[in-house]
Enzyme design. Sequence first.
Site, PDB file in Angstrom:
ATOM      1  CE  LYS A  22      -0.514   3.830  -0.997  1.00 13.05           C
ATOM      2  NZ  LYS A  22       0.649   3.759   0.034  1.00 13.05           N
ATOM      3  CG  ASN A  23       2.138   0.758  -1.173  1.00 14.99           C
ATOM      4  OD1 ASN A  23       2.158   1.973  -1.102  1.00 14.99           O
ATOM      5  ND2 ASN A  23       1.736  -0.008  -0.237  1.00 14.99           N
ATOM      6  CB  CYS A 116       2.130   6.598  10.765  1.00 15.29           C
ATOM      7  SG  CYS A 116       1.988   4.640  10.301  1.00 15.29           S
ATOM      8  NE  ARG A 121       4.406   1.939   8.641  1.00 14.68           N
ATOM      9  CZ  ARG A 121       3.617   2.442   7.578  1.00 14.68           C
ATOM     10  NH1 ARG A 121       2.903   3.232   7.689  1.00 14.68           N
ATOM     11  NH2 ARG A 121       4.104   1.627   6.317  1.00 14.68           N
ATOM     12  CG  ASP A 304      -1.313  -2.545   3.015  1.00 13.96           C
ATOM     13  OD1 ASP A 304      -1.352  -2.095   4.272  1.00 13.96           O
ATOM     14  OD2 ASP A 304      -0.578  -2.231   2.035  1.00 13.96           O
ATOM     15  NE  ARG A 396      -0.914   8.755   2.165  1.00 17.26           N
ATOM     16  CZ  ARG A 396      -0.642   7.779   3.089  1.00 17.26           C
ATOM     17  NH1 ARG A 396      -1.467   7.713   4.373  1.00 17.26           N
ATOM     18  NH2 ARG A 396       0.082   6.662   2.985  1.00 17.26           N
TER      19      ARG A 396
END
Length: 417
Positions: A22-23, A116, A121, A304, A396
């Site tokens: 994803k990233n 968030c 951030r 993560d 997500r």
Amino acid sequence: MDKLVINGGKRLSGAVEISGAKNAALPIMAAAILAEGEHHISNVPQLRDVRTMGRLIANLGAGFHLEDSTAILDCSMIKNFEAPYDLVSTMRASVLILGPLLARLGRAKVSLPGGCAIGARPINLHLMGLKKMGATIKLESGYVLAKAKRLKGASIYFDTPTVTGTENLMMAAVLAEGRTVIENAAREPEVTDLANALISMGAQIKGAGESMIEIEGVSRLAPMDYAIIPDRIETGTFMTIAGITGGDITIRKCRPDHLDALINKLQDSGLRFKKARGGIRVTGPERPSAVNVKTMPYPGFPTDMQAQFMAMMCIADGTCVISEKIFENRFMHVAELRRMGADITIEGSTATIRGISRLKGAPLMATDLRASASLIVAALAAEGQTTIHRIYHLDRGYEKIEAKLQALGADIRREKE
Ligand code: EPU
């Protein structure tokens, strides 16, 4: 809204295939803005964030559709330069279009992402770098307004390595006049993947994956035909699942070389790793041993993976300390893990986990993407039933998670609330 219902306690075994990262997919899709023509980006995971990025770029005037796991973006007609609040507020990574828009159109208006669930951030380092490249930046009514006739190469130093900051500036610099040097750049594999995608478009970049990146601007780029790297965090999540369930999982289509720090810690905890055809075979111990970890920028232990590793440590033999050094508020999963009986105390950025022999199923609330993943890891090993609410966070970042787990023997199903 959906919820997940998991009956834990099964030893998971079999094979699983990892999706594209994803990233890496998100910045590489944003990079398509830089060149006219039709881009083909393959091995893109089918996730909500990928569709949001597609909508965001389509909103600028591009064509976007997904054919299975290939994203096709026609960026011949980029005219609009605005990323509106309603899209940015659902996905922070929207900020990745700032650099490429400025490089392509000389203008960008991007909603500020705001805080968030895991921390404040800020994007001050992105903006500092763009200013150094000659952009004028104004903040107005919650939007970043950026302008530059043609960006100029500059020497940029980050106080702290930032992943999307490095990506944004790299995308701005590839079409700038002259040479840009980014020092203390992020070294994550996703940054290198973006650099490789840009190089395939004709960009001149040296040093991606190291802390100094040099970019020589070119006047034009061509559309790309590029395949995204496998998701190292999805890979790592399945490794912790093998660890906590005493399982035997062969993980295919993955890049274990992107996970050296995690694999090292998992080995210390008793997991065994063996090369297998097209991937790696991971075998969990009878009971994991407690191991301390500290999250760090790559090649350190990834933030993560902190929540999923902590879930595994809840049933480890012994006591360990987990320090979160990247984000200031990334322990939202702790309160939920405690509801399952975990013995965890937090002091500042440090969590102390005293391993217990068994977690117990409970109703839980997912708070952010990786926190949701950690609750699944815990629930798979827990005694009895766990229900995880608000799993839209999970959608997500994890493609077909329940189908992949079912194939490994997990008792997991998705239900409507
Ligand atoms: N920071 C600043 N100023 C900036 C930018 C960052 O102070 O202008 C600070 C942050 O507050 C943080 C640190 O620098 O303390 C590192 O943050 P970074 O900018 O590297 O994070 P990011 O680029 O916003 C990406 C991933 C995250 C992942 C982090 C760290 C994407 C789209 N997101 O975020 O992924 O946790 O790097 O590796 O690539 C996830 O996938 O669940 C996720 C949150």
